[in-house]
Structure formats: C-alpha cells, structure tokens
Design a protein around this motif. Structure first.
Motif, PDB file in Angstrom:
ATOM      1  N   LEU A 353       0.832  -1.198   0.000  1.00  0.00           N
ATOM      2  CA  LEU A 353       0.000   0.000   0.000  1.00  0.00           C
ATOM      3  C   LEU A 353       0.870   1.253   0.000  1.00  0.00           C
ATOM      4  O   LEU A 353       0.599   2.222  -0.733  1.00  0.00           O
ATOM      5  CB  LEU A 353      -0.923  -0.009   1.219  1.00  0.00           C
ATOM      6  CG  LEU A 353      -1.776   1.251   1.430  1.00  0.00           C
ATOM      7  CD1 LEU A 353      -2.665   1.513   0.219  1.00  0.00           C
ATOM      8  CD2 LEU A 353      -2.617   1.114   2.703  1.00  0.00           C
ATOM      9  N   ALA A 354       1.929   1.244   0.803  1.00  0.00           N
ATOM     10  CA  ALA A 354       2.818   2.399   0.862  1.00  0.00           C
ATOM     11  C   ALA A 354       3.464   2.675  -0.493  1.00  0.00           C
ATOM     12  O   ALA A 354       3.641   3.831  -0.890  1.00  0.00           O
ATOM     13  CB  ALA A 354       3.895   2.174   1.924  1.00  0.00           C
ATOM     14  N   GLU A 355       3.813   1.603  -1.228  1.00  0.00           N
ATOM     15  CA  GLU A 355       4.395   1.789  -2.555  1.00  0.00           C
ATOM     16  C   GLU A 355       3.398   2.474  -3.486  1.00  0.00           C
ATOM     17  O   GLU A 355       3.769   3.343  -4.292  1.00  0.00           O
ATOM     18  CB  GLU A 355       4.822   0.441  -3.118  1.00  0.00           C
ATOM     19  CG  GLU A 355       6.051  -0.144  -2.427  1.00  0.00           C
ATOM     20  CD  GLU A 355       6.343  -1.569  -2.861  1.00  0.00           C
ATOM     21  OE1 GLU A 355       5.637  -2.063  -3.755  1.00  0.00           O
ATOM     22  OE2 GLU A 355       7.275  -2.173  -2.312  1.00  0.00           O
ATOM     23  N   ARG A 356       2.140   2.094  -3.387  1.00  0.00           N
ATOM     24  CA  ARG A 356       1.114   2.718  -4.222  1.00  0.00           C
ATOM     25  C   ARG A 356       0.952   4.200  -3.871  1.00  0.00           C
ATOM     26  O   ARG A 356       0.896   5.061  -4.758  1.00  0.00           O
ATOM     27  CB  ARG A 356      -0.224   1.995  -4.036  1.00  0.00           C
ATOM     28  CG  ARG A 356      -0.243   0.583  -4.597  1.00  0.00           C
ATOM     29  CD  ARG A 356      -1.620  -0.031  -4.434  1.00  0.00           C
ATOM     30  NE  ARG A 356      -1.718  -1.321  -5.104  1.00  0.00           N
ATOM     31  CZ  ARG A 356      -2.872  -1.927  -5.393  1.00  0.00           C
ATOM     32  NH1 ARG A 356      -4.020  -1.352  -5.055  1.00  0.00           N
ATOM     33  NH2 ARG A 356      -2.881  -3.092  -5.998  1.00  0.00           N
ATOM     34  N   VAL A 357       0.843   4.484  -2.584  1.00  0.00           N
ATOM     35  CA  VAL A 357       0.653   5.868  -2.159  1.00  0.00           C
ATOM     36  C   VAL A 357       1.864   6.714  -2.546  1.00  0.00           C
ATOM     37  O   VAL A 357       1.738   7.871  -2.964  1.00  0.00           O
ATOM     38  CB  VAL A 357       0.403   5.935  -0.638  1.00  0.00           C
ATOM     39  CG1 VAL A 357       0.340   7.384  -0.161  1.00  0.00           C
ATOM     40  CG2 VAL A 357      -0.897   5.206  -0.281  1.00  0.00           C
ATOM     41  N   ALA A 358       3.051   6.129  -2.431  1.00  0.00           N
ATOM     42  CA  ALA A 358       4.277   6.863  -2.767  1.00  0.00           C
ATOM     43  C   ALA A 358       4.310   7.263  -4.236  1.00  0.00           C
ATOM     44  O   ALA A 358       4.888   8.302  -4.592  1.00  0.00           O
ATOM     45  CB  ALA A 358       5.508   6.026  -2.419  1.00  0.00           C
ATOM     46  N   LEU A 359       3.703   6.467  -5.128  1.00  0.00           N
ATOM     47  CA  LEU A 359       3.654   6.844  -6.542  1.00  0.00           C
ATOM     48  C   LEU A 359       2.919   8.161  -6.733  1.00  0.00           C
ATOM     49  O   LEU A 359       3.378   9.049  -7.459  1.00  0.00           O
ATOM     50  CB  LEU A 359       2.963   5.747  -7.354  1.00  0.00           C
ATOM     51  CG  LEU A 359       3.768   4.489  -7.673  1.00  0.00           C
ATOM     52  CD1 LEU A 359       2.879   3.481  -8.396  1.00  0.00           C
ATOM     53  CD2 LEU A 359       4.987   4.833  -8.531  1.00  0.00           C
TER      54      LEU A 359
END
Length: 440
Positions: A353-359
């Motif tokens: 989830l953090a990877e998605r938000v970071a995008l």
C-alpha cells in the motif's frame, strides 16, 4: 517614502481586531492583561473595551482571582452567543451537520443517510431539513454563516459547485436550496481543501505553511497549500489526483472517469482488494460510511501489534521491506490461520500500500516540492505514523526532493472542521470588521 500614519478610525479598528483575536485565542482576559499583550495604553484599552461592549461583541464573564477587587478584576470575553454557525460535510451517500456558537463551541450535531437511489428533490429536502432541525435543537434562531464541504470542483469565479462526473445531482441543488431557505451566508468549498485548512490550523500541519494533503478515503484527492493559502487552480481543479495516470493499473483515466488513474491504486475499493490478496478481510463499505480500506489498514496494524519495536513502521522484526517475493502480489505466512493477518502478511500489505501511495506522492512532489505530505482521510488517519513512515521510506528513492510524510491528526473529521473554520472566519470578519489598511 515613509507611509502616512493611520487615521484615528483605522487605528481603532486595528486595536479592536487585535483585542478580539487575543480574546479568541487565549480566552477571557482582564483589561490589565489586554494592556500587557497589546502594548496599548490603559486609556486606549479602556476605550476599546467600552466600544466592544457597546457593539455587543464583548461582555464581562467573571472576575480574576489574581487581581484585586474592582474594575481591574473584571474578565472580558467574546460574546459567543452573538451569532451561531453551521457546517455541513456532504458525502456521496449522506450528510453530517454541526451547529456551534461564534467561537466554534459545539451545540448540536446530527447525520442522515441519503441513498443512491433517492431522487434529487427528496435528497435535498432531507439534507436541508436536517440542518434546520439541528439548528433548532441547538437553541439557535438561525445560523449567521453556513460552511459546506462537498466533493467536486468549486468554480473560483462564482464559488458554485460545478457539475462533476460521478457526483449526485442533489449536491449542486442543495447549495441553492440552502441559500433560498435561510438568511445565512452559505459558503461551499471542496472537501479536500477544507480538510487541508483544518490540518493547517489545528492538525498535523500546524507548523507548516507549505504542504500537500493527500486524501485517502472512499476516493482520493489532494489539496495544495502554498505559503499558508490553499491553491485551487485556474478552474478549481488543483489536486484532482484521482485522474493522475500511474503505472500498475493496466489502463488510463479519461476526462469523465478516473478509473485507471491513481484512484484505481489507492481508493478504498482498490485497497480492500489489495488487502484480500494478503488474507486480510476488511469491514466497511467502498461508497459510504467507514471506508473498507481504512478497516483493512487497521486490521493489518493489529496484526503487527506485539511483534517487536519497529514492526509497525516497517523498520524492525516482523516487517517486510517491500522488495521480496510476495511483497506486492500475495499473502505471507500466517495470513490464513483463522486469527487474522499474521505479522508477515500484515507488513507486506502495508508495504504494498505504501508503494502505491508513494507513486502519487512522488508525482505531486516533482511538480510542487511541498516539503511535507500529510496523509489525510480515513485511510491516512487509520494508518497513522506507521503508514506515513512506510510511505516516506518508499518516496525517498523516487524523488530527489526531501519530503516529510505525516499522518493526519483529524482524519475524516477534518472536512467538517474545515467547513466550520471557514464559517467562523467569515462570520467574525462580518461582525468584527476587517480593519482597513493604513494609507501609504
């Protein structure tokens, strides 16, 4: 060339507004304390107190034990019942109303669901009637100012809520009806912008004048605050980050549909589906009430609880770094033992989830360089410092611009609070007066 001194009337207006601001921020004060805080002379303070009392803005509210008995012992406070305020948080399937006094102290609050199958007329009537009933229950006659937070674009020229794809017709009609049925000033603002105002004034961004609020709720959005002011863009659409094209969705968004954009990675439905791949079940809904994505994030954090320091924020035992097998596409051990998510599965889900938000955050940072991103909405609030730390860790390699990531202090309540602050500011400007600028 030196500026000309302020006229007596201008000086009085400036002094009055200064005293009212101090009374609002610090509560009731004696005349002696006002003299100390303003630096004004005793006769000037006495004159302004008399003037504000005569206008019905200030009254004696008690006595100070620290002062001797007599005029100097009187405590002066803002007449909070001089006017009443109302704020509405308008969502896709419901509305919440709060009514307060002039200082923002709550007097009554209520909510009502509005089903997606309800026609425009009945939906508007339910929302308008809820406001009227809540005002009566608060003991107020009518609100002086009403602040409304709603999804969609606000026309910067007219202040009207514009037609937006996917939003119900009753949203736009409601603002018109409220203005017809009440003598109050009705102000409408985009919900994410209001949330940012609240975080700036009372929440996670109190020490910042430039930041971006990334709203993570049923849908996604962003609010841009630069130099202490919300920036809305030429057409009111700044921050429509749900339409941002991002990798990993398999499609591109269109002018009328954000499917395939950042919404498809970080909206509640997408987060619920991601959680399911790690064996994490989410309660709640993707369209109304508590977002299912927020429930999934809390369940994952519960799964990490008790697994050692750093497990929740992705830096200690029990947490995955997001780079190993299964970090983005499947559950880890312990996810299906019947007792909720295991630490490994929970950590992997939060990493993904953090990877998605970071995008999404990386795209915003590349354009605006805000220095700080606040994760707002129900998902951002549920994730707290643990999710914020994971997002910051994954954002760093994506952007050369150093950016701090913080969790919202106010969560989903930020919209209603921002609407109330907007109403309070407008009412106080109208009642207290905006001091004219000295002539130069």
């Amino acid at each position: 060339m030196p500026s000309a001194p302020a006229s007596p009337s201008t000086a009085r207006a400036i002094n009055d507004r200064l005293a009212l601001r101090l009374l609002q921020e610090q509560g009731p004060l004696t005349a002696s304390r006002l003299k100390e805080l303003t630096g004004l002379s005793r006769p000037t303070v006495a004159d302004l107190v008399e003037r504000l009392q005569g206008a019905g803005l200030v009254r004696v509210v008690g006595e100070s034990g620290a002062e001797r008995r007599g005029p100097n012992a009187k405590l002066y406070g803002i007449a909070a019942d001089r006017a009443h305020l109302a704020a509405l948080d308008v969502r896709l399937r419901g509305v919440t109303v709060t009514v307060t006094d002039l200082l923002g102290a709550p007097l009554a609050e209520a909510s009502a669901p509005i089903g997606g199958d309800m026609d425009t007329g009945p939906a508007v009537e339910r929302a308008a009637a809820l406001l009227e009933r809540t005002v009566r229950e608060s003991g107020a006659t009518r609100p002086h100012t009403v602040g409304v937070g709603a999804p969609g674009l606000i026309d910067p020229a007219t202040g009207a809520l514009r037609d937006s794809a996917g939003l119900p017709d009753w949203h736009r009609r409601l603002v018109t009806v409220l203005r017809e049925r009440t003598a109050a000033t009705v102000l409408v603002e985009n919900e994410t912008n209001l949330a940012a105002m609240a975080e700036l004034r009372e929440g996670a961004a109190r020490d910042r004048d430039t930041f971006v609020l990334l709203w993570l709720g049923h849908g996604v959005g962003a609010a841009v605050v630069l130099d202490g002011a919300v920036r809305r863009g030429a057409s009111g659409g700044a921050g429509e980050i749900g339409f941002l094209p991002v990798p990993g969705t398999g499609a591109l968004p269109s002018a009328g549909d954000c499917s395939g954009g950042f919404h498809s990675l970080a909206g509640s439905a997408a987060v619920r589906a991601l959680a399911a791949r790690y064996g994490i079940e989410a309660a709640g809904s993707d369209t109304e009430g508590e977002p299912a994505g927020a429930s999934a994030v809390r369940a994952a954090l519960d799964g990490l609880a008790g697994h050692g320091p750093g497990a929740a924020d992705g830096r200690g035992p029990g947490a995955k770094d997001g780079r190993g097998p299964g970090a983005a596409d499947g559950p880890g051990p312990g996810a299906e033992d019947g007792r909720g998510p295991g630490a490994e599965a929970a950590g992997a889900f939060l990493d993904a989830l953090a990877e998605r938000v970071a995008l999404g955050a990386a795209a915003v940072c590349a354009v605006l360089d805000p220095g700080c991103v606040v994760l707002g909405g129900e998902l951002g609030h549920a994730g707290g410092a643990a999710l914020a730390a994971r997002v910051e860790q994954r954002l760093a390699p994506l952007s050369p611009l150093r950016t701090e990531v913080r969790a919202s202090d106010l969560g989903g309540a930020a919209v209603l609070r921002g609407a109330l602050l907007t109403a309070r500011d407008a009412a106080q400007d109208a009642l207290f007066g905006t001091p004219p600028a000295p002539h130069g």
